[in-house]
Design a protein around this motif. Structure first.
Motif, PDB file in Angstrom:
ATOM      1  N   ASP A 140       0.835  -1.210   0.000  1.00  0.00           N
ATOM      2  CA  ASP A 140       0.000   0.000   0.000  1.00  0.00           C
ATOM      3  C   ASP A 140       0.867   1.256   0.000  1.00  0.00           C
ATOM      4  O   ASP A 140       0.628   2.197  -0.755  1.00  0.00           O
ATOM      5  CB  ASP A 140      -0.925   0.012   1.221  1.00  0.00           C
ATOM      6  CG  ASP A 140      -2.070  -0.970   1.093  1.00  0.00           C
ATOM      7  OD1 ASP A 140      -2.481  -1.236  -0.052  1.00  0.00           O
ATOM      8  OD2 ASP A 140      -2.545  -1.471   2.124  1.00  0.00           O
ATOM      9  N   GLU A 177       1.129   3.983  -3.193  1.00  0.00           N
ATOM     10  CA  GLU A 177       0.716   5.382  -3.080  1.00  0.00           C
ATOM     11  C   GLU A 177       1.859   6.329  -3.438  1.00  0.00           C
ATOM     12  O   GLU A 177       1.642   7.368  -4.071  1.00  0.00           O
ATOM     13  CB  GLU A 177       0.204   5.671  -1.664  1.00  0.00           C
ATOM     14  CG  GLU A 177      -1.040   4.902  -1.268  1.00  0.00           C
ATOM     15  CD  GLU A 177      -2.213   5.153  -2.202  1.00  0.00           C
ATOM     16  OE1 GLU A 177      -2.275   6.238  -2.816  1.00  0.00           O
ATOM     17  OE2 GLU A 177      -3.065   4.269  -2.322  1.00  0.00           O
ATOM     18  N   PHE A 229       2.252   6.334  -7.185  1.00  0.00           N
ATOM     19  CA  PHE A 229       1.153   7.102  -7.781  1.00  0.00           C
ATOM     20  C   PHE A 229       1.438   8.600  -7.673  1.00  0.00           C
ATOM     21  O   PHE A 229       1.282   9.350  -8.645  1.00  0.00           O
ATOM     22  CB  PHE A 229      -0.157   6.757  -7.073  1.00  0.00           C
ATOM     23  CG  PHE A 229      -1.341   7.511  -7.585  1.00  0.00           C
ATOM     24  CD1 PHE A 229      -1.919   7.191  -8.792  1.00  0.00           C
ATOM     25  CD2 PHE A 229      -1.873   8.565  -6.851  1.00  0.00           C
ATOM     26  CE1 PHE A 229      -3.011   7.903  -9.273  1.00  0.00           C
ATOM     27  CE2 PHE A 229      -2.961   9.279  -7.318  1.00  0.00           C
ATOM     28  CZ  PHE A 229      -3.533   8.947  -8.534  1.00  0.00           C
ATOM     29  N   TRP A 258      -6.095  13.997  -5.524  1.00  0.00           N
ATOM     30  CA  TRP A 258      -6.064  12.556  -5.688  1.00  0.00           C
ATOM     31  C   TRP A 258      -5.705  11.832  -4.401  1.00  0.00           C
ATOM     32  O   TRP A 258      -6.126  10.690  -4.176  1.00  0.00           O
ATOM     33  CB  TRP A 258      -5.109  12.175  -6.809  1.00  0.00           C
ATOM     34  CG  TRP A 258      -5.752  12.342  -8.151  1.00  0.00           C
ATOM     35  CD1 TRP A 258      -5.463  13.282  -9.091  1.00  0.00           C
ATOM     36  CD2 TRP A 258      -6.837  11.578  -8.677  1.00  0.00           C
ATOM     37  NE1 TRP A 258      -6.303  13.150 -10.169  1.00  0.00           N
ATOM     38  CE2 TRP A 258      -7.153  12.112  -9.951  1.00  0.00           C
ATOM     39  CE3 TRP A 258      -7.575  10.502  -8.208  1.00  0.00           C
ATOM     40  CZ2 TRP A 258      -8.165  11.596 -10.747  1.00  0.00           C
ATOM     41  CZ3 TRP A 258      -8.597   9.978  -8.999  1.00  0.00           C
ATOM     42  CH2 TRP A 258      -8.874  10.523 -10.250  1.00  0.00           C
ATOM     43  N   ASP A 281      -8.033   8.923  -2.977  1.00  0.00           N
ATOM     44  CA  ASP A 281      -7.486   7.622  -2.577  1.00  0.00           C
ATOM     45  C   ASP A 281      -7.834   7.299  -1.127  1.00  0.00           C
ATOM     46  O   ASP A 281      -8.135   6.145  -0.790  1.00  0.00           O
ATOM     47  CB  ASP A 281      -5.967   7.626  -2.755  1.00  0.00           C
ATOM     48  CG  ASP A 281      -5.551   7.052  -4.094  1.00  0.00           C
ATOM     49  OD1 ASP A 281      -6.440   6.860  -4.943  1.00  0.00           O
ATOM     50  OD2 ASP A 281      -4.353   6.813  -4.306  1.00  0.00           O
ATOM     51  N   TYR A 333     -10.123   4.190   0.106  1.00  0.00           N
ATOM     52  CA  TYR A 333      -9.599   3.213   1.061  1.00  0.00           C
ATOM     53  C   TYR A 333     -10.624   2.944   2.161  1.00  0.00           C
ATOM     54  O   TYR A 333     -10.873   1.793   2.530  1.00  0.00           O
ATOM     55  CB  TYR A 333      -8.289   3.712   1.670  1.00  0.00           C
ATOM     56  CG  TYR A 333      -7.810   2.855   2.819  1.00  0.00           C
ATOM     57  CD1 TYR A 333      -7.080   1.701   2.591  1.00  0.00           C
ATOM     58  CD2 TYR A 333      -8.123   3.201   4.132  1.00  0.00           C
ATOM     59  CE1 TYR A 333      -6.659   0.901   3.641  1.00  0.00           C
ATOM     60  CE2 TYR A 333      -7.709   2.404   5.195  1.00  0.00           C
ATOM     61  CZ  TYR A 333      -6.977   1.256   4.945  1.00  0.00           C
ATOM     62  OH  TYR A 333      -6.584   0.456   5.994  1.00  0.00           O
ATOM     63  N   ILE A 384      -2.387   7.461   3.666  1.00  0.00           N
ATOM     64  CA  ILE A 384      -2.470   7.410   2.204  1.00  0.00           C
ATOM     65  C   ILE A 384      -2.454   8.817   1.630  1.00  0.00           C
ATOM     66  O   ILE A 384      -1.729   9.118   0.664  1.00  0.00           O
ATOM     67  CB  ILE A 384      -3.748   6.654   1.773  1.00  0.00           C
ATOM     68  CG1 ILE A 384      -3.580   5.160   2.043  1.00  0.00           C
ATOM     69  CG2 ILE A 384      -4.064   6.898   0.293  1.00  0.00           C
ATOM     70  CD1 ILE A 384      -4.827   4.349   1.821  1.00  0.00           C
ATOM     71  N   VAL A 392       0.673  10.362  -0.872  1.00  0.00           N
ATOM     72  CA  VAL A 392       0.464  10.878  -2.226  1.00  0.00           C
ATOM     73  C   VAL A 392       0.948  12.324  -2.318  1.00  0.00           C
ATOM     74  O   VAL A 392       1.590  12.721  -3.294  1.00  0.00           O
ATOM     75  CB  VAL A 392      -1.019  10.778  -2.629  1.00  0.00           C
ATOM     76  CG1 VAL A 392      -1.264  11.443  -3.983  1.00  0.00           C
ATOM     77  CG2 VAL A 392      -1.453   9.325  -2.683  1.00  0.00           C
TER      78      VAL A 392
END
Length: 215
Positions: free
Chosen positions: A14, A18, A21, A57, A61, A65, A141, A145
């Motif tokens: 995970d 992230e 991404f 984003w 995300d 989640y 998360i 990002v």
């Protein structure tokens, strides 16, 4: 089934996913920068746009989640309810096998299924609501990002020459991809440097596709 599972809030897959991404999203902006015509105003706009995009984003995300976690938890609770309402042992075993990973389900003997069935019937029904740990993971998360944007865009703040800033930015992005791949390699009990190189190459390929598609 427990809501107090030990271990990190997010597993390595995970976390690395992230970060990748976030890096690729930031690269999609810096990669579209014209080194011959870009001025400070254009660069400033690019930096704010890249950061704003990753903020958006990251939020998406994080929300997804939470939705995925709530859905999975509801599914586990429904499994317990069905097991307790099923009198046919074979049907109960089928439900358990369907819920298990295929690798484990295919080799689990009947005696183990029977023991697992008894254990599941004794489990206290877990709450299906989201808990603090879930919100902490979602926040993690979001931060991953957003923070993944910084190494890609910071060179444009401190290096006045655009072409040099772009090269430094790209090198930092490749380094982040390599480190992320190495982390996955350690998690998979493989060779970290092989995973690092593979993820760097994959990231470069994905970045090329993103730019080619106008992303």
């Amino acid at each position: 089934m427990s809501q107090n599972e030990p271990g990190p809030v997010l597993d390595p897959i995970d976390r690395v996913s992230e970060i990748i991404f976030g890096v690729l999203m930031a690269l999609s902006f810096t990669g579209a920068l014209s080194v011959s015509t870009a001025g400070r105003q254009e660069i400033r706009t690019l930096l704010f746009t890249a950061l704003g995009c990753n903020l958006a984003w990251g939020l998406v995300d994080a929300v997804m989640y939470l939705l995925r976690t709530a859905t999975d938890r509801r599914r586990k609770k429904a499994l317990l309810v069905r097991l307790r309402n099923t009198e046919n042992e074979q049907e109960a075993y089928r439900l358990i096998q369907d819920a298990l990973p295929q690798l484990i389900s295919n080799v689990m003997p009947p005696a183990a299924l029977q023991a697992l069935h008894r254990s599941l019937l004794a489990v206290h029904e877990p709450p299906h609501k989201l808990v603090f740990r879930d919100y902490s993971a979602a926040a993690g998360i979001f931060l991953l990002v957003v923070l993944a944007t910084l190494p890609v865009v910071i060179p444009f703040i401190f290096i006045p020459k655009v072409i040099v800033a772009l090269r430094v930015s790209n090198l930092l992005a490749v380094a982040m991809l390599f480190i992320g791949g190495a982390a996955l390699g350690r998690y998979a009990r493989g060779k970290p440097w092989v995973y690092g190189l593979a993820l760097s190459a994959l990231g470069a390929a994905l970045f090329s596709i993103i730019i080619a598609l106008g992303g």
